[in-house]
Every structure is written in structure tokens, then in C-alpha cells.
Design an enzyme around this catalytic site. Structure first.
Site, PDB file in Angstrom:
ATOM      1  CG  ASP A  94      50.401  -9.972  17.132  1.00  8.65           C
ATOM      2  OD1 ASP A  94      51.035 -10.352  15.885  1.00  8.65           O
ATOM      3  OD2 ASP A  94      49.559 -10.491  17.586  1.00  8.65           O
ATOM      4  CB  SER A  95      48.327  -8.915  13.249  1.00  8.71           C
ATOM      5  OG  SER A  95      48.394 -10.144  13.835  1.00  8.71           O
ATOM      6  CD  GLU A 117      42.053 -13.569  16.632  1.00  9.55           C
ATOM      7  OE1 GLU A 117      41.085 -12.776  17.052  1.00  9.55           O
ATOM      8  OE2 GLU A 117      43.167 -13.325  17.212  1.00  9.55           O
ATOM      9  CB  CYS A 159      53.289  -9.534  14.383  1.00  8.98           C
ATOM     10  SG  CYS A 159      52.632 -10.176  12.717  1.00  8.98           S
ATOM     11  CG  HIS A 195      47.365 -15.857  16.502  1.00  9.62           C
ATOM     12  ND1 HIS A 195      47.716 -14.701  16.277  1.00  9.62           N
ATOM     13  CD2 HIS A 195      45.912 -15.790  16.914  1.00  9.62           C
ATOM     14  CE1 HIS A 195      46.846 -13.773  16.171  1.00  9.62           C
ATOM     15  NE2 HIS A 195      45.721 -14.282  16.763  1.00  9.62           N
ATOM     16  CB  CYS A 251      51.998 -17.878  13.600  1.00  9.36           C
ATOM     17  SG  CYS A 251      50.560 -16.923  14.032  1.00  9.36           S
TER      18      CYS A 251
END
Ligand code: DGL
Length: 284
Positions: free
Chosen positions: A10-11, A152, A73, A186, A184
Site C-alpha cells: 500500500d502507499s 494520518e 491500495c 484508509h 480507499c
């Protein structure tokens, strides 16, 4: 062959939501995870750059002799999955198709919403995949670029996140979608905030369905590991910060030791043709 690890990238740490589901569904499997935290976010970058990051991530994971690759991702899956499948000779699982299947299974009125990064939504891959699976669906997409920086920042229960989520999501309430794809990796971290805003909408977490798809791919290739009870996973990141540790703990509920790795520099944008370049400023 069956004891070889599963490579997941993933990023950043968002892909750990997929790892969490893989661990639940496939507890015997060994995972090697790479979070390209040095290059996060992917969501606002060009297709070419996301493709070159995805290539570098894949080549790093291939060094571990992985039996299957998971692009955990949405942004990378949107713009790089076809490229990866064309260039690497192992089974590759993305997150888009599994999430689309999950949404089709969940919807009752055929109205599906999709949220994701700018790059994921601009790629239109979710709408194309859903419409290919069922042309009668109505699909409404919306980029939510502020969610990743908020997550984040660990602003998971923060009033600012609630305010921004209301702003982004209110149109789904008005448009009558009954199912929303969290496009996404996240986003599952703020699923409770979204539930408050859209209490009657089914929220589809791509991580769950990706783990199921991975299991099907492993089973159909006779690659399921039936052995080890206590597999030793490894976690790598291209930049290790305190934030990484906090988010990893939030997702996996236990301490995760990350090893730092530096990947070969990826090519930046090609220089503009000579004709288009600005002449240098005269020296005075
Ligand atoms: N994890 C990425 C995704 O699923 C989002 C973060 C980023 O922009 O890199 O799209």
C-alpha cells in the site's frame, strides 16, 4: 510453494486494514507487507508515478519469493493493476473488483456510491467495473481527498473529521444510494463517523472482500497454506515515523515492528520538450 508468503503493498498503513482481514480469514498464511510511506499520498499523484511506485513495490516484494501479490491500495489498483498483471507472472489481487462485487451483493435499490482519493475517482475504474458487472446500476462517485491526511493525523474521532465527512457525504444521503464503497484502504478507520452521517447506507469495506477474493485465488491455484500455526509476518516501510506506529496499532491492535527499506528512485516526470521550456532569465 504453499508455504511461500503473500506480498501486500500500500502507499502507507491503510493496507493494514486488508492485512487484518487476511489474518482473520487465512490465519496460516505468512504475510510480507510494504507501506510506501515515503511516497504517501498516492492519491494526488499522476498515473505514471503511481505506476512506477507500484512497480518498485512489487519488485521489492518479489525478492521474498511471494506466491501472490495483493495491491492493497485503491489508488494503485485503479491505475496500475493492469500494468502489474501484464508484467509479472504471479497471481495479482487488487481491491476494486472485490469491493465492486461486495457492493453489488449489498445493494437493494441498485444505487451505489463510491468514495476514494482524487486519482481513484478520476480513473473512473469503479464506475466501469460496476457497470460491467451490472449495466443497470446507477453509480455516484465523489473524491474525498481530506480523509487520508485527517486519518494520518490520527484525527479519527475528531470534530474536524465529522465536519468534513458531513460535507463530503451529505450528497449521498440526498441521492438515495443504499450502498457506499469505501474506495480507499484508509477509510475503514473512520467508518464510525460515516455510519453516523449515513445510518441507512451499507458501507462496503474493500478490505473484507479483498481477503475473500485472495482466498479464492489461492484455493483455485492450489496455493492455500495448511501448515504453520504461528506464521512470522514481516512489515516494511519506506519511511518510519511515530505516526506509522500509532496507526498500525490502531488497525492491528498490537505492536507491529516495521523494518525500514529504501527502494530505488522512481523516474520523475520526463522533462518538457525543449520548445516548451522557458528561456533562462537574463543575467544582470
Ligand atoms: N491507501 C490509499 C488508497 O487506498 C490512499 C492513500 C494515498 O493517497 O496514498 O487509495
Amino acid at each position: 510453494m504453499n508455504n511461500k508468503p503473500i506480498g501486500v503493498f500500500d502507499s502507507g498503513v491503510g493496507g493494514l486494514t486488508v492485512v487484518r482481514e487476511i489474518k482473520r480469514l487465512l490465519p496460516n498464511e505468512t504475510i510480507v507487507y510494504l507501506g510506501d510511506t515515503a511516497n504517501l499520498p498516492y492519491g494526488d499523484k499522476s498515473e505514471e508515478i503511481v505506476r512506477s511506485y507500484s512497480k518498485a513495490n512489487t519488485e521489492f516484494l518479489l525478492k521474498f519469493d511471494i506466491k501472490v501479490l495483493v495491491a492493497a491500495c485503491n489508488t494503485a489498483s485503479s491505475v496500475a493493476l493492469t500494468f502489474l498483471k501484464e508484467h509479472y507472472n504471479i497471481p495479482i489481487v487488487g481491491v476494486i473488483e472485490p469491493a465492486a462485487k461486495g457492493a453489488i451483493y449489498a445493494t437493494r435499490n441498485g444505487k451505489i456510491g463510491v468514495i476514494g482519493t482524487n486519482r481513484t475517482i478520476r480513473s473512473n475504474v469503479y464506475a466501469q467495473t460496476l457497470e460491467k458487472m451490472n449495466p443497470d446500476l446507477s453509480v455516484k462517485q465523489k473524491p474525498c481527498p481530506l480523509f487520508v491526511p485527517l486519518i494520518e493525523e490520527n484525527f479519527v474521532d475528531h470534530p474536524a473529521t465529522k465536519l468534513i465527512a458531513e460535507e463530503y457525504l451529505k450528497e449521498f444521503r440526498e441521492s438515495g444510494v443504499d450502498t457506499l464503497i469505501l474506495g480507499c484502504t484508509h477509510y475503514p478507520l473512520i467508518i464510525n463517523v460515516m455510519r453516523e452521517i449515513l445510518p441507512n447506507v451499507k458501507l462496503v469495506d474493500s478490505a473484507l472482500f479483498t481477503a475473500q477474493d485472495l482466498k479464492d485465488v489461492l484455493a483455485s491455484n492450489y496455493m492455500l497454506c495448511e501448515g504453520s500455526d504461528n506464521p512470522e509476518h514481516r512489515f516494511f516501510a519506506t519511511d518510519i515515523t511515530d505516526k506509522l506506529d500509532i496507526l498500525a496499532r490502531r488497525i492491528l491492535q498490537n505492536g507491529t515492528h516495521f523494518e525500514e527499506v529504501s527502494l530505488p528512485a522512481t523516474p520523475s516526470h520526463p522533462p518538457a520538450p525543449a520548445m516548451e521550456r522557458q528561456p533562462p532569465a537574463p543575467l544582470c
